[in-house]
Design a protein around this motif. Structure first.
Motif, PDB file in Angstrom:
ATOM      1  N   GLN A  58       0.832  -1.200   0.000  1.00 17.04           N
ATOM      2  CA  GLN A  58       0.000   0.000   0.000  1.00 17.04           C
ATOM      3  C   GLN A  58       0.869   1.253   0.000  1.00 17.04           C
ATOM      4  OE1 GLN A  58      -3.023   0.101   2.978  1.00 17.04           O
ATOM      5  NE2 GLN A  58      -3.758   2.092   2.373  1.00 17.04           N
TER       6      GLN A  58
ATOM      7  N   SER B 173      -7.739   1.338   3.800  1.00 12.47           N
ATOM      8  CA  SER B 173      -7.901  -0.089   3.558  1.00 12.47           C
ATOM      9  C   SER B 173      -9.382  -0.419   3.598  1.00 12.47           C
ATOM     10  CB  SER B 173      -7.145  -0.887   4.628  1.00 12.47           C
ATOM     11  OG  SER B 173      -7.289  -2.266   4.411  1.00 12.47           O
TER      12      SER B 173
ATOM     13  N   ASN C  55     -11.941  -3.424   3.491  1.00 16.00           N
ATOM     14  CA  ASN C  55     -12.105  -4.876   3.640  1.00 16.00           C
ATOM     15  C   ASN C  55     -10.800  -5.624   3.367  1.00 16.00           C
ATOM     16  OD1 ASN C  55     -14.863  -4.451   4.177  1.00 16.00           O
ATOM     17  ND2 ASN C  55     -15.332  -4.503   1.983  1.00 16.00           N
TER      18      ASN C  55
ATOM     19  N   ALA D  50      -8.314  -4.698   1.500  1.00 13.46           N
ATOM     20  CA  ALA D  50      -7.703  -4.331   0.210  1.00 13.46           C
ATOM     21  C   ALA D  50      -7.310  -2.857   0.246  1.00 13.46           C
ATOM     22  CB  ALA D  50      -8.676  -4.579  -0.938  1.00 13.46           C
ATOM     23  N   SER D  51      -6.240  -2.513  -0.460  1.00 14.32           N
ATOM     24  CA  SER D  51      -5.825  -1.110  -0.515  1.00 14.32           C
ATOM     25  C   SER D  51      -6.859  -0.284  -1.274  1.00 14.32           C
ATOM     26  CB  SER D  51      -4.449  -0.976  -1.169  1.00 14.32           C
ATOM     27  OG  SER D  51      -4.494  -1.412  -2.503  1.00 14.32           O
TER      28      SER D  51
ATOM     29  N   VAL E  63      -8.387   0.199  -6.289  1.00 15.71           N
ATOM     30  CA  VAL E  63      -8.961  -0.527  -5.156  1.00 15.71           C
ATOM     31  C   VAL E  63      -8.670  -2.012  -5.343  1.00 15.71           C
ATOM     32  CG1 VAL E  63     -11.291  -0.642  -6.175  1.00 15.71           C
ATOM     33  CG2 VAL E  63     -11.017  -0.866  -3.710  1.00 15.71           C
ATOM     34  N   GLY E  64      -7.945  -2.562  -4.390  1.00 17.85           N
ATOM     35  CA  GLY E  64      -7.602  -3.976  -4.465  1.00 17.85           C
ATOM     36  C   GLY E  64      -6.880  -4.364  -5.743  1.00 17.85           C
ATOM     37  N   GLY E  65      -6.058  -3.462  -6.289  1.00 19.24           N
ATOM     38  CA  GLY E  65      -5.304  -3.750  -7.505  1.00 19.24           C
ATOM     39  C   GLY E  65      -6.064  -3.479  -8.796  1.00 19.24           C
ATOM     40  N   GLU E  66      -7.312  -3.045  -8.707  1.00 18.34           N
ATOM     41  CA  GLU E  66      -8.119  -2.745  -9.899  1.00 18.34           C
ATOM     42  C   GLU E  66      -8.276  -1.234 -10.044  1.00 18.34           C
ATOM     43  OE1 GLU E  66     -12.733  -3.294 -11.205  1.00 18.34           O
ATOM     44  OE2 GLU E  66     -11.755  -5.026 -10.290  1.00 18.34           O
TER      45      GLU E  66
END
Length: 141
Positions: free
Chosen positions: A2, A87, A89, A91-92, A119-122
């Motif tokens: 993160q 963060s 849930n 996930a970043s 968000v979460g790599g997306e």
């Protein structure tokens, strides 16, 4: 991880070119067009997402979670925008708000800021506004 993402977003804000918008920084100073006390609203399509951030907290909603999730965030100003990180849930959540006319492509609204969310790599694209710098165009039904 993160910290790496947040560092990359800080550099992105610092290097963003001036688009001539009246709310961008021209002298290399810290972005201050959105005051620290203002709530920032954001929305995006494909997939649909949205939320708001203020007072150290953010919300994030999707069609699957229309009430949204609330979580703590940190906010920082760069040369040409704001970063909001936390963060969600586990996930970043890294959101960049930068000045520039933005359209969501569906509502006939024009927003004063663009929103880029990781968000979460997306990565997701959207638009943003504040109460003192609202969007123009039709209100939501």
């Amino acid at each position: 991880m993160q910290i790496l993402v947040a560092s990359s977003l800080i550099l992105l804000v610092a290097c963003t070119a001036d688009d001539g918008a009246s709310n961008s920084v021209k002298d290399g100073g810290t972005f201050d067009a959105i005051s620290a006390g203002e709530v920032i609203h954001y929305t995006g399509t494909e997939p649909f997402w949205g939320g708001a951030s203020g007072a150290g907290m953010a919300t994030y909603s999707t069609p699957e979670n229309p009430d949204g999730s609330e979580f703590p965030v940190e906010r920082f100003a760069g040369n040409n925008g704001l970063g909001i990180s936390g963060s969600l849930n586990g996930a970043s959540f890294d959101l960049m708000i930068t000045p520039g006319e933005c359209s969501d492509g569906m509502s006939d609204r024009i927003f004063p800021y663009t929103a880029t969310l990781l968000v979460g790599g997306e990565q997701r694209q959207g638009c943003a506004w504040t109460d003192s710098q609202p969007f123009s165009g039709p209100e939501a039904p």
